[in-house]
Design an enzyme around this catalytic site. Structure first.
Site, PDB file in Angstrom:
ATOM      1  N   CYS A 115       8.126  10.335  -0.361  1.00 34.18           N
ATOM      2  CA  CYS A 115       7.385  10.807   0.813  1.00 34.18           C
ATOM      3  C   CYS A 115       7.565  12.297   1.055  1.00 34.18           C
ATOM      4  O   CYS A 115       8.696  12.787   1.051  1.00 34.18           O
ATOM      5  CB  CYS A 115       7.895  10.023   2.014  1.00 34.18           C
ATOM      6  SG  CYS A 115       7.161  10.542   3.533  1.00 34.18           S
ATOM      7  N   ARG A 135     -12.090   6.487  -4.776  1.00 28.47           N
ATOM      8  CA  ARG A 135     -12.901   7.574  -5.311  1.00 28.47           C
ATOM      9  C   ARG A 135     -14.394   7.377  -5.079  1.00 28.47           C
ATOM     10  O   ARG A 135     -15.125   8.300  -4.837  1.00 28.47           O
ATOM     11  CB  ARG A 135     -12.615   7.732  -6.799  1.00 28.47           C
ATOM     12  CG  ARG A 135     -12.881   9.104  -7.274  1.00 28.47           C
ATOM     13  CD  ARG A 135     -12.304   9.411  -8.614  1.00 28.47           C
ATOM     14  NE  ARG A 135     -11.812   8.253  -9.341  1.00 28.47           N
ATOM     15  CZ  ARG A 135     -11.142   8.353 -10.459  1.00 28.47           C
ATOM     16  NH1 ARG A 135     -10.870   9.532 -10.941  1.00 28.47           N
ATOM     17  NH2 ARG A 135     -10.726   7.285 -11.092  1.00 28.47           N
TER      18      ARG A 135
END
Ligand code: IMP
Length: 364
Positions: free
Chosen positions: A192, A291
């Site tokens: 992260c 996408r």
């Protein structure tokens, strides 16, 4: 002027437990690690429990079909990732359910706050029993909308956890919205980079301590116990032990599980050593599935990485569980509830941290 919290934001490494009297019955074989997964009224039993206080993270590189089955058999739950089209996630859930044959483990699935009206019905139809909203910041009206959708359509039959939060206000909001468990942690995950990118988050121990206190206050007021899941940032087994002592009901882990053979990611050999791929849900790699539709990512909140391959889940888990049980015996506790009641924690200084590892020797 902004409000300042003057206490530093602390991590699990900054705490140690003090032992209590170990009675003769305190042996690891007698320790019970059962823990609640969903909320329950004081004095009653939760509808879903875990045999071990471990769940695997809702991530492409962690929680697939094999992990769900194997971790389920061992007493935990995998939250199958939602960073895929709803239909393919529902197919995974259906496959996990089909193979459950006699083992009575819980089927978990992650959901998001965008396509939940389409996704949740497919997951429920496929066999999902406990859902978990996957988001880095759970203190939002969208989370309340998702919980309301589940209650309206399924009543209390389908359970839903929410998060992540790091303070009392966030916990209260999700508790009042009807969350079945609340997840804690922003920015502590191994992959992260949220804190670096956005400047939000909190040391995992400080966040957990505050949220557990808020939960206990809520229990006193309403008589309802809401389990707390501490999510991300566990580096060593002792971190899990410290978090349990602080009042965490179960741990959600990504890196820990990704390293085992049962995770969905590939094994990579580098310089003669075996690794597994582990990437964040906020990395460009995880977002590739969007996408051809959905929001385009403007910046990344996670990285793509390699972690050492650790072999079979059952073997690795056995070692971790034994360490937990052994510490519980040091504190004179045979179950997690008494472990929390008995726990005395001390903050360690930088100098005593050095003392805690091997020092002044050449390790062979
Ligand atoms: P780990 O156990 O330290 O590897 O942390 C896993 C946790 O990190 C997950 O359960 C998520 O809460 C969080 N997470 C997963 N992917 C990302 C990301 O890309 N950015 C920030 N946090 C992430």
């Amino acid at each position: 002027m902004a409000k300042f919290i003057t206490e530093p934001s602390r991590t699990f490494s900054e705490y140690l437990l003090l032992p209590n009297l170990t009675t003769r019955d305190c042996v690891t074989a007698n320790v019970n690690l059962t823990t609640p997964l969903v909320k329950f009224k004081k004095g009653s039993k939760p509808e879903f429990e875990l045999g071990i206080p471990f769940v695997s993270a809702a991530m492409q590189s962690v929680s697939g079909e094999t992990m769900a089955r194997e971790l389920g058999v061992l007493g935990g739950v995998a939250f199958v990732f939602c960073s895929q089209p709803p239909e393919s996630q529902a197919t995974m859930i259906a496959n996990i359910k089909k193979k459950r044959g006699s083992d009575n483990y819980v089927i978990g699935a992650a959901v998001n706050t965008h396509d939940y009206k389409e996704r949740i019905p497919l997951l429920v139809q496929a066999g999902a029993e406990v859902l978990c909203i996957d988001s880095s910041d759970g203190f939002s009206e969208w989370q309340s909308d998702v919980i309301a959708f589940v209650r309206k359509n399924y009543g209390e039959k389908i359970k839903i956890g929410a998060g992540n939060v790091v303070c009392e206000e966030g916990f209260r909001y999700l508790a009042n919205a009807g969350a079945d468990f609340v997840k804690v942690g922003i920015g502590g995950g191994a992959i992260c980079i949220t804190r670096e990118q956005k400047g939000i988050g909190r040391g995992q121990a400080s966040a957990l301590i505050d949220v557990v206190a808020a939960r206990d206050k809520y229990l006193k007021e309403k008589g309802i116990y809401i389990p707390i899941c501490s999510d991300g940032g566990f580096v060593f087994d002792n971190h899990i032990i410290i978090a349990l002592a602080m009042g965490m009901d179960f741990a959600m882990m990504g890196r820990y599980f990704a390293g085992f053979a049962e995770s969905p990611s590939a094994i990579v050999t580098k310089d003669g050593k075996k690794y597994k791929e582990y990437w964040g849900e906020g990395s460009a790699r995880a977002n590739n599935w969007r996408r051809y539709g959905g929001d385009k990512m403007k910046f990344e909140e996670g990285v793509d990485s390699l972690i050492p391959f650790k072999g079979k889940l059952a073997d690795g888990l056995d070692v971790s569980l034994n360490k937990i049980k052994s510490t519980m015996c040091n504190l004179g506790s045979l179950n997690l509830e008494s472990f929390v009641k008995n726990a005395r924690l001390t903050v360690v200084s930088q100098a005593s941290l050095v003392e805690g590892g091997a020092h002044n020797v050449t390790v062979k």
